[in-house]
Design a protein around this motif. Structure first.
Motif, short mmCIF file in Angstrom:
data_model
loop_
_atom_site.label_atom_id
_atom_site.label_comp_id
_atom_site.label_asym_id
_atom_site.label_seq_id
_atom_site.Cartn_x
_atom_site.Cartn_y
_atom_site.Cartn_z
N ASP A 91 -12.75 -10.97 -3.85
CA ASP A 91 -12.29 -9.59 -3.81
C ASP A 91 -10.49 -9.15 -4.03
OD1 ASP A 91 -14.27 -9.60 -3.01
OD2 ASP A 91 -13.80 -9.14 -0.33
N THR A 92 -9.16 -10.25 -3.63
CA THR A 92 -8.23 -10.23 -3.98
C THR A 92 -8.08 -10.18 -5.93
OG1 THR A 92 -7.56 -11.95 -2.66
CG2 THR A 92 -5.98 -11.62 -4.46
N PHE A 93 -9.14 -10.99 -6.55
CA PHE A 93 -8.72 -10.98 -8.08
C PHE A 93 -9.02 -9.94 -8.62
CE2 PHE A 93 -10.25 -11.50 -12.45
CZ PHE A 93 -8.85 -11.91 -12.62
N GLN A 94 -10.64 -8.82 -8.67
CA GLN A 94 -10.82 -8.01 -8.32
C GLN A 94 -9.84 -6.51 -8.14
OE1 GLN A 94 -14.18 -6.84 -8.85
NE2 GLN A 94 -13.11 -4.78 -9.49
N ALA A 95 -8.52 -7.08 -7.34
CA ALA A 95 -7.94 -5.93 -6.72
C ALA A 95 -6.70 -6.70 -7.39
CB ALA A 95 -7.00 -5.75 -5.27
N LEU A 96 -6.82 -7.37 -8.05
CA LEU A 96 -5.47 -7.35 -8.84
C LEU A 96 -5.56 -6.93 -9.62
CD1 LEU A 96 -3.02 -9.95 -8.90
CD2 LEU A 96 -3.65 -10.81 -10.49
N VAL A 97 -6.59 -7.11 -10.53
CA VAL A 97 -6.33 -6.71 -12.17
C VAL A 97 -7.25 -4.99 -12.62
CG1 VAL A 97 -7.48 -9.11 -12.75
CG2 VAL A 97 -9.46 -7.88 -12.35
N THR A 98 -7.22 -4.65 -11.40
CA THR A 98 -7.86 -2.91 -11.24
C THR A 98 -6.34 -2.75 -10.50
OG1 THR A 98 -9.45 -3.08 -8.57
CG2 THR A 98 -10.40 -3.00 -10.96
N GLY A 99 -5.42 -3.09 -10.65
CA GLY A 99 -4.09 -2.96 -9.48
C GLY A 99 -3.80 -2.56 -9.18
N GLU A 100 -4.41 -2.96 -7.65
CA GLU A 100 -4.43 -1.91 -6.50
C GLU A 100 -3.21 -2.61 -5.60
OE1 GLU A 100 -7.46 -2.62 -3.67
OE2 GLU A 100 -9.04 -2.38 -5.23
#
Ligand code: ZN
Length: 151
Positions: A91-100
């Protein structure tokens, strides 16, 4: 002084040229395939669990530099972690690369080489390349047999 962008570029190139844990895992107890038709990336993630801990994780890939580098960084980040922890990291990685915003507030030192993929958020067409291996890891953990696709 090397600026962060150059450093990140270097980390990605290093993982692309010599991907870590790049092999089929013969005694894997979980595996899944991922497919990103948008770019043509394909990969397989192999896992061996010891109770709730990822004892070994490897992958094989046929794809672009970003997808390979992301998978390589992922295997290093995930090996030895507990499954719950790994799910948080996905989840963290997904948030990271989508710029959350929340993910952007994380100290890069805490992320290690994962931080190198943060720049992907500036290239929306490459986000799926970066997240493919992570989606595939999730499918492998959940024991799904079907190929996951980013489409
Ligand atoms: Zn790609």
């Amino acid at each position: 002084m090397v600026d962060a962008t150059d450093l990140y570029q270097e980390i990605i190139m290093d993982h692309t040229k010599s991907p870590r844990n790049y092999q089929r895992l013969e005694d894997a107890d979980h595996e899944a395939q991922g497919d990103n038709p948008l770019c043509g990336d394909e990969l397989t993630v192999y896992l061996k669990l010891d109770g709730d801990t990822v004892e070994e994780i490897t992958f094989e890939a046929d794809g672009c530099a970003i997808s390979t580098a992301s998978a390589s960084v992922m295997t290093e980040a995930v090996e030895g972690r507990e499954v719950d922890d790994v799910e948080d990291l996905i989840d963290t990685f997904q948030a990271l690369v989508t710029g959350e915003e929340e993910a952007n507030a994380i100290d890069p030192a805490e992320l290690g080489d994962l931080a190198a993929l943060r720049n992907v958020q500036n290239f929306p067409t490459r986000v799926k390349c970066a997240t493919l291996s992570w989606h595939t890891l999730k499918a492998a953990l959940e024991g799904e047999d079907e190929t996951v696709t980013t489409e």
